[in-house]
Design an enzyme around this catalytic site. Structure first.
Site, PDB file in Angstrom:
ATOM      1  N   GLU A   1       0.478  -1.064   0.082  1.00 12.04           N
ATOM      2  CA  GLU A   1       0.337  -0.023  -0.208  1.00 12.04           C
ATOM      3  C   GLU A   1       1.117   1.381   0.441  1.00 12.04           C
ATOM      4  OE1 GLU A   1      -3.046   2.078  -0.492  1.00 12.04           O
ATOM      5  OE2 GLU A   1      -3.904   0.343  -0.422  1.00 12.04           O
TER       6      GLU A   1
ATOM      7  N   GLY B   1       1.418   7.071  -0.530  1.00 12.87           N
ATOM      8  CA  GLY B   1       2.155   6.884   1.124  1.00 12.87           C
ATOM      9  C   GLY B   1       1.385   6.444   1.905  1.00 12.87           C
TER      10      GLY B   1
ATOM     11  N   ILE C   1      -2.579   6.811   1.493  1.00  9.76           N
ATOM     12  CA  ILE C   1      -3.384   7.103   1.059  1.00  9.76           C
ATOM     13  C   ILE C   1      -3.878   5.969   1.047  1.00  9.76           C
ATOM     14  CG2 ILE C   1      -5.327   7.857  -0.552  1.00  9.76           C
ATOM     15  CD1 ILE C   1      -3.431  10.677  -0.986  1.00  9.76           C
TER      16      ILE C   1
ATOM     17  N   LYS D   1       4.609   4.533 -10.061  1.00  5.48           N
ATOM     18  CA  LYS D   1       3.393   4.036  -9.353  1.00  5.48           C
ATOM     19  C   LYS D   1       1.915   4.230 -10.413  1.00  5.48           C
ATOM     20  CE  LYS D   1       5.431   7.312  -5.687  1.00  5.48           C
ATOM     21  NZ  LYS D   1       5.119   9.087  -5.218  1.00  5.48           N
TER      22      LYS D   1
END
Length: 435
Positions: free
Chosen positions: A129, A134, A136, A205
């Site tokens: 995660e 970060g 979120i 990401k």
């Protein structure tokens, strides 16, 4: 009460935050788990620096292999970043039957398929995660509450350094180089900020988000990536006049057969929620066929938010250990062999509206030649601004109707070769059809 031993590799900023969180909230964590998380070993090459957290004698060691081989450790947290030795450590941990929690987006973007396959074959879990956004909780939401949706778009502001720089440039009408220097002095940008400002970190990401949202295998090398170094203060001013803000945007779109995957500076309408994400914050907007548009917003980096995501993943795995179950959800949310290999479109195939800025000589016929070159390449003009002369060059700004990227590239190459063009043209894509 059952005890679950955890090993941590990497005792830097985020690692220190993980230790701090496990210590300060240990009773809360135990109350929610019905088990105690015991940080048995921490491995880091630096065993002398004071991190500001208390560590019992013998916990901090320099050899990660000792930690990986410990049969009493069930969960390994990898926080050293980079490709090697992180990859070797993760694969060795999996081979030794240990579950993995990592924040290493670069490793997973390039080697995720190999690592996820090893985890599935080894019957262990891997959660990440903290690798995207970060603190979120967007990855858990995609795999959990929104798992029944077919997603069509993923849009994200995923790099706090870039967003901080662009926010400062817009608010203070400052130049890129000046803002970058100030960001480095304040600790918002690394001494070598290349991965951030060139868009690589954002692309890492995006690769993970695309795999989770669209059920397609990771293909990082096909993601078009462009950074923010070409953005000037004058572009910020024109964007404001035209009703836009400039953001480094990660864009993923899927029609079920092919994927758009790109990272680049983008003009967003001022009334659009992503345009209002300021400073070092991150935001991700997803559109699902049943849930519709959903936006996640929060701190995308930093010791505490990232540690929060890491420990949350550790707790998820620990719950399964307590319950005697495992691998309820595959690493990317799709069961083994169900992930597709959807093609990623080349950037030349993308269609968009464009902002174009030219610096030209002050003479008759310049605009006609530029318009003619655009027309020859199937690009029509929607609007134009020709402000007061600045310096030696007269700026001309053109907003186009939707056009193909390959035509835009060809047209700009031709225009840049004109004698009356004094500065290399700048283009920024516009996203205002956002459903």
């Amino acid at each position: 009460m059952k005890e679950i031993n955890v090993g941590l590799i990497g005792f830097g900023t985020v690692g220190s935050g993980v230790v701090k969180l496990l210590q300060e909230n240990k009773d809360l964590i135990s109350d929610k788990l019905g088990a105690k998380l015991i940080l048995k070993k921490i491995a880091d090459i630096d065993t002398t620096t004071d991190r500001g957290v208390y560590i019992e004698e013998g916990v901090l060691i320099s050899d990660a292999n000792e930690l990986l081989a410990d049969p009493e450790i069930s969960i390994i947290i990898e926080l050293i970043g980079g490709y090697e030795p992180a990859k070797s450590f993760v694969l060795k941990a999996i081979a030794n039957g240990k579950h993995i929690v990592t924040a290493n987006k670069a490793l997973l973007a390039l080697h995720g398929d190999e690592i996820f396959t090893a985890a599935l074959n080894g019957g262990v879990e891997i959660l990440f995660e903290a690798a995207v956004g970060g603190g979120i909780p967007v990855l858990a939401a995609i795999k959990g509450n929104m798992a029944a949706n077919r997603f069509t778009t993923v849009l994200g502001i995923l790099n706090g350094t870039c967003n901080y720089i662009l926010t400062k440039m817009a608010d203070e009408r400052a130049d890129f180089d000046d803002v970058l220097k100030a960001a480095q002095e304040l600790g918002y940008a690394e001494a070598d900020p290349t991965f951030d400002i060139e868009g690589t970190d954002t692309a890492h990401k995006l690769a993970l988000l695309l795999a989770l949202a669209f059920g397609s295998k990771i293909n990082f090398s096909r993601i078009y990536t462009e950074g923010i170094t070409s953005i000037a203060a004058i572009d910020m001013d024109f964007a404001r006049q035209l009703g836009y803000k400039i953001k480094l945007l990660a864009i993923g779109k899927c029609d079920g057969e092919k994927i758009e995957a790109r990272v680049h500076p983008t003009m967003l309408p001022l009334n659009y929620p992503l345009a209002d994400v300021k400073g070092a914050f991150n935001a991700i907007r997803l559109t699902g066929d049943f849930v519709g548009p959903v936006m996640f917003y929060g701190s995308g980096a930093g010791m505490k938010p990232t540690a929060s995501a890491v420990v949350g993943d550790v707790m998820d795995i620990a719950r399964n250990i307590v319950a005697g179950v495992g691998n309820r959800v595959a690493p990317l949310g799709f069961i083994k062999d169900s992930a597709k290999s959807l093609p990623i479109m080349g950037i030349g195939e993308i269609r968009s509206r464009y902002y174009m800025r030219f610096g030209v000589t002050d003479q008759p016929g310049v605009l006609a030649r530029i318009a003619g070159a655009l027309g020859e390449h199937n690009i029509s003009i929607k609007s134009m601004i020709q402000p007061t002369k600045t310096g030696n060059a007269v700026p001309i700004v053109i907003i186009t109707h939707e056009a193909a990227e390959k035509d835009v590239i060809a047209a700009l190459e031709k225009i840049d070769a004109f004698d009356m063009v004094l500065e290399k043209s700048n283009r920024i894509r516009i996203e205002d059809n956002l459903e």
